[in-house]
Scaffold this motif. Sequence first.
Motif, PDB file in Angstrom:
ATOM      1  N   MET A   1      -4.651  14.529 132.950  1.00 20.25           N
ATOM      2  CA  MET A   1      -3.805  15.557 133.546  1.00 20.25           C
ATOM      3  C   MET A   1      -3.254  15.044 134.863  1.00 20.25           C
ATOM      4  SD  MET A   1      -4.755  19.490 134.439  1.00 20.25           S
ATOM      5  CE  MET A   1      -5.733  19.119 135.889  1.00 20.25           C
ATOM      6  N   LYS A   2      -1.945  15.203 135.065  1.00 15.77           N
ATOM      7  CA  LYS A   2      -1.333  14.712 136.301  1.00 15.77           C
ATOM      8  C   LYS A   2      -1.638  15.661 137.452  1.00 15.77           C
ATOM      9  CE  LYS A   2       2.433  11.786 134.789  1.00 15.77           C
ATOM     10  NZ  LYS A   2       1.950  10.642 135.554  1.00 15.77           N
ATOM     11  N   PRO A   3      -1.705  15.117 138.683  1.00 11.41           N
ATOM     12  CA  PRO A   3      -1.926  15.989 139.823  1.00 11.41           C
ATOM     13  C   PRO A   3      -0.765  16.948 140.002  1.00 11.41           C
ATOM     14  CG  PRO A   3      -1.333  13.773 140.537  1.00 11.41           C
ATOM     15  CD  PRO A   3      -1.527  13.709 139.070  1.00 11.41           C
ATOM     16  N   SER A   4      -1.080  18.079 140.639  1.00 14.14           N
ATOM     17  CA  SER A   4      -0.076  19.134 140.787  1.00 14.14           C
ATOM     18  C   SER A   4       0.952  18.792 141.859  1.00 14.14           C
ATOM     19  CB  SER A   4      -0.760  20.455 141.140  1.00 14.14           C
ATOM     20  OG  SER A   4      -1.513  20.311 142.335  1.00 14.14           O
ATOM     21  N   ARG A   5       0.734  17.754 142.636  1.00 15.92           N
ATOM     22  CA  ARG A   5       1.662  17.365 143.680  1.00 15.92           C
ATOM     23  C   ARG A   5       1.719  15.855 143.748  1.00 15.92           C
ATOM     24  NH1 ARG A   5      -1.622  15.735 147.840  1.00 15.92           N
ATOM     25  NH2 ARG A   5      -3.732  16.570 147.866  1.00 15.92           N
ATOM     26  N   THR A  45      -9.810  13.496 144.731  1.00 19.89           N
ATOM     27  CA  THR A  45      -9.723  14.166 143.424  1.00 19.89           C
ATOM     28  C   THR A  45      -8.327  14.020 142.835  1.00 19.89           C
ATOM     29  OG1 THR A  45     -11.443  15.746 144.046  1.00 19.89           O
ATOM     30  CG2 THR A  45      -9.962  16.385 142.253  1.00 19.89           C
ATOM     31  N   ALA A  46      -7.298  14.168 143.665  1.00 20.36           N
ATOM     32  CA  ALA A  46      -5.927  14.001 143.172  1.00 20.36           C
ATOM     33  C   ALA A  46      -5.694  12.568 142.701  1.00 20.36           C
ATOM     34  CB  ALA A  46      -4.940  14.358 144.275  1.00 20.36           C
ATOM     35  N   LEU A  47      -6.253  11.615 143.408  1.00 20.32           N
ATOM     36  CA  LEU A  47      -6.119  10.222 143.008  1.00 20.32           C
ATOM     37  C   LEU A  47      -6.785   9.974 141.658  1.00 20.32           C
ATOM     38  CD1 LEU A  47      -5.199   7.370 143.772  1.00 20.32           C
ATOM     39  CD2 LEU A  47      -7.366   7.090 145.015  1.00 20.32           C
ATOM     40  N   LEU A  48      -7.987  10.529 141.463  1.00 22.47           N
ATOM     41  CA  LEU A  48      -8.673  10.368 140.181  1.00 22.47           C
ATOM     42  C   LEU A  48      -7.877  11.025 139.052  1.00 22.47           C
ATOM     43  CD1 LEU A  48     -10.965   9.143 141.789  1.00 22.47           C
ATOM     44  CD2 LEU A  48     -12.568  10.605 140.552  1.00 22.47           C
ATOM     45  N   ALA A  49      -7.234  12.162 139.345  1.00 24.92           N
ATOM     46  CA  ALA A  49      -6.404  12.808 138.325  1.00 24.92           C
ATOM     47  C   ALA A  49      -5.226  11.919 137.933  1.00 24.92           C
ATOM     48  CB  ALA A  49      -5.905  14.163 138.835  1.00 24.92           C
ATOM     49  N   GLU A  50      -4.643  11.247 138.908  1.00 23.06           N
ATOM     50  CA  GLU A  50      -3.536  10.340 138.621  1.00 23.06           C
ATOM     51  C   GLU A  50      -4.006   9.157 137.774  1.00 23.06           C
ATOM     52  OE1 GLU A  50       0.344   8.999 138.561  1.00 23.06           O
ATOM     53  OE2 GLU A  50      -0.408  10.902 139.350  1.00 23.06           O
ATOM     54  N   ILE A  51      -5.194   8.640 138.084  1.00 28.36           N
ATOM     55  CA  ILE A  51      -5.735   7.518 137.310  1.00 28.36           C
ATOM     56  C   ILE A  51      -6.053   7.972 135.892  1.00 28.36           C
ATOM     57  CG2 ILE A  51      -7.653   5.893 137.138  1.00 28.36           C
ATOM     58  CD1 ILE A  51      -7.790   5.999 140.226  1.00 28.36           C
ATOM     59  N   ARG A  52      -6.563   9.179 135.769  1.00 26.12           N
ATOM     60  CA  ARG A  52      -6.844   9.711 134.434  1.00 26.12           C
ATOM     61  C   ARG A  52      -5.570   9.768 133.609  1.00 26.12           C
ATOM     62  NH1 ARG A  52     -11.086  13.404 132.756  1.00 26.12           N
ATOM     63  NH2 ARG A  52     -10.597  14.191 130.674  1.00 26.12           N
ATOM     64  N   MET A  54      -2.900   7.990 134.076  1.00 31.00           N
ATOM     65  CA  MET A  54      -2.468   6.611 133.868  1.00 31.00           C
ATOM     66  C   MET A  54      -3.170   5.988 132.657  1.00 31.00           C
ATOM     67  SD  MET A  54      -3.381   3.446 136.419  1.00 31.00           S
ATOM     68  CE  MET A  54      -2.679   4.246 137.861  1.00 31.00           C
ATOM     69  N   ALA A  55      -4.453   6.329 132.473  1.00 33.85           N
ATOM     70  CA  ALA A  55      -5.263   5.690 131.429  1.00 33.85           C
ATOM     71  C   ALA A  55      -5.337   6.491 130.141  1.00 33.85           C
ATOM     72  CB  ALA A  55      -6.674   5.462 131.960  1.00 33.85           C
ATOM     73  N   ALA A  56      -4.795   7.709 130.142  1.00 26.46           N
ATOM     74  CA  ALA A  56      -5.037   8.625 129.019  1.00 26.46           C
ATOM     75  C   ALA A  56      -4.594   8.068 127.682  1.00 26.46           C
ATOM     76  CB  ALA A  56      -4.343   9.957 129.296  1.00 26.46           C
ATOM     77  N   ASP A  57      -3.486   7.344 127.636  1.00 20.85           N
ATOM     78  CA  ASP A  57      -2.970   6.839 126.366  1.00 20.85           C
ATOM     79  C   ASP A  57      -3.634   5.533 125.933  1.00 20.85           C
ATOM     80  OD1 ASP A  57      -1.232   8.979 126.258  1.00 20.85           O
ATOM     81  OD2 ASP A  57       0.389   7.888 127.266  1.00 20.85           O
ATOM     82  N   ARG A  58      -4.437   4.961 126.809  1.00 20.89           N
ATOM     83  CA  ARG A  58      -5.020   3.647 126.502  1.00 20.89           C
ATOM     84  C   ARG A  58      -6.538   3.669 126.427  1.00 20.89           C
ATOM     85  NH1 ARG A  58      -2.553  -0.069 131.082  1.00 20.89           N
ATOM     86  NH2 ARG A  58      -3.234  -1.752 129.706  1.00 20.89           N
TER      87      ARG A  58
END
Length: 884
Positions: A1-5, A45-52, A54-58
């Motif tokens: 899930m992408k961060p809200s901001r 937490t927002a950074l981890l959401a962005e990494i999630r 980034m990696a979701a499709d792989r």
Amino acid sequence: MKPSRPLYEREPELAAAARAVDDLCGAQAVGGLLVFSGEAGLGKTALLAEIRAMAADRCTVWSARGGETVTSVPFHVVRQLLQPALDRFPPDETRALFGDWYDTTAPALGLAEPSGPQPDPQGVRDGLDFVVARLASRLSHRPLLLMVDDAHWADGESLTWLASFTARLGELPLLVVQAHRPQELAERNASYAADRDAERGSDGQGTTTRVALRALTPDATAELVRAALGEHADDPFCREVWAVTGGNPYEAVELVAKVQDQELAPVEESAGQLRELGASARGSGLVARLERLGTNANRFAWAAAVLGTDISQELAATLAGMSSAEAADCTARLRDARIVSGFDPLEFVHPLIATAVYRSIPPATRTAMHGRAAWAITRAGLGAAAASRHLLEVHPDDDQELVAQLREAAGQHLAVGAPEAARRCLERALEEPPRPKDRAVLLYELGCATLLSSPPTTVQHLRAALDVPGLDDGLRVDATFRLAAALAHNNQLKDAAISLAAEAARTAPGPGLMRLQAAHFMWEGMQATEDDGPARSRRLTRNADHLKGRDNAERALLTLRAFDAMLRGENAQLIVDLCERALIDGSPARGLGWTDSEWGFELPTMVGITYAFTDQLDRAESLFGEAVRAFEISGWSGAHLAFAHTLLGMVHRRRGRLAEAEGFLREGLRLADRVGSGLPVHWDAACLLIDTLLARGRVAEARKIADRYHFGPPYPSAMVLPDGPCVRGRLLLAEGRKEEAIAELEAAGAALEPRERFNGIWAPWAGDLARALADDDPGRAAHLAARARVHAERFGTDTAIGEALRCVSLFAPPEEAEQLLADAVRHLEKSSSAYEHALARVDYGVAIGSHRELARAQKQAMACGAEGLAARAQQARASIRSAE
């Protein structure tokens, strides 16, 4: 899930994450550890959401989050990580996934009821490693990404597992991404990161990347403000937002939201109001904002803060004393105010909000709410362990029901391998306080809870339990037995023997007294020094020789008698007969078992060691193989399993399988290193490994082990397996440090002879000292060798006689020496001691000048893994050729 901001000024962090994900998903699938640290509100937490995202499709992504109010809940973070993945499997497939680790590890994850003996925490961690590795292998088409947010609030059990698990990431197609606040994590476990780095240094594959987050610059803060409020936000206004928030992204976002709520123009004229608005986003300002939402919303928020994480709306309603409809209304208002998110379960929008709300609850009210939460959890059937985190927060009030609940919770924690959680519960129960008649029993339970994890703590609590009235005779005996074991494993053998003697003096005849007497004989005999060893041996002989092994007390005394007789070098056949009477059907499993909680693992260990030094190596190997299986099945993969591998290494050393011995001994040290340092098993494994490396001709490696494990004086209070000073003397001789070696070996003899410990295989000081003195004092050397031969012939094993004859041959005329060596070869050929046999063959081949005999000896030495001895045989063959 992408961060809200959007994320501002996080390009280096995202680049590091992208590299780690690329490495994970590349052809080599290199795992690793990526750690983000930063103070509260910096956007972890927002950074981890962005990494999630980034990696979701792989990758397959599993995530967990620590919580300030649930740090006392064992395996809380681990369960968040693994349970969703495991829930996809049917029960039979889940059991198959765990393999032999099911009974040890599944209870820690809440997937099965505990069964069997109390698991060793290290065993639970090893089981978790196994399960994650199996899960990762099942996802071979999609590598695994584990994300742990707020790791500084992970429970201790999860934190310890993460520290050990990340040490082996290079072996797995797996990336761990972790975020924490540095100061809080340092306070939780100051050595966490350092220990982990030290462990990771050996794998050479996985990568570790650490990134410290920084506050936003004024320019980035201005960009954030204009993205939310419009490009017309002027520079003075943006600069004031930065000044008020210190560049903290969370506080900046909250402040901008307040500006929007107040419909404040983002211009210089409004900048003076920003400080007051900023205060409402944190601390007392946040509390005031919450209070303006109304009494019900405030009370519901308090209930949510007490519950902590994964907040059940129904449970929060019960705790707040309101209906479901009222709870739903409060939830909506708190969501609109950006205090909570989600529906059921709920979460606070940010940990800073949760902390502020929790700390705003008046102390008396907060304590009462924890008590009500414990009641509600118990009423919901979730068990005493689940309620215990709330019970720990209740003020002492002489509540015996609470004492009972905490004791029950402690038992449940122990059953899943969480002794620290059990300790917290029992220590809190003592504060209540319990009834005087229950206090001693509670102290006893507290001592038992820490037996596997902290011998010094066990000693403290069991001594306290014995000092106050309340233990019945059976518990007093058990408490004293366990106290002695803890003292012994804490390098206090003399104190162990004294405690047992004192309790035996007040114990009536019967099984309990026999148990204390057996333990007293054991820990007295295991001491490195002893006032009157022969007198103790005579008492033991009188107590044991007539016994048949009809119960465990008799078997214990027979075991101790056999072990003592082996050390003394009494007739080997008598010793073997004593061992046979100590076992049932040749195995301790139906008698003194390896995981027996009443007698401990030391007694079957002593039987196996006795077999090993009486040339009964098949019996010893069978027993120690059984020990490895028993410890693995029970999840005892800490010091117990380390010792079992050490014992198997000892058997292989005695057989002359030197490469196999080295492998087992290095594994024993590796397992022991995970548990701590300076443990008894470290001394035994290091001693045997040094002896094995010397037999292989690897003197420099032996010295490295000696230095690494501080092998040398002062020695521990317990004897070392085999005799430590003898092995150190042998090392010094191999290094050419003859004077030091002579001093060490003479000291060994001076300590052993008064105790009448004449077994020259266990303690070969006399033979080695004779060799060291051969040039400078041949008369004394010959006398030492002759006496060693007398003792060996009394003992009667082929190994002992063969080794003694080999030594005596050094001081005999050539023809007599040849015959002595021929006899040595004959005896050793009948033994299982292949290395000693090869030694005798080399000496014999040199004595008779036989190229053929030396070729045979060289081949045998190579088969043993004794490269140094094989090289010596090769050199002797070359000398014979050149002479011809």
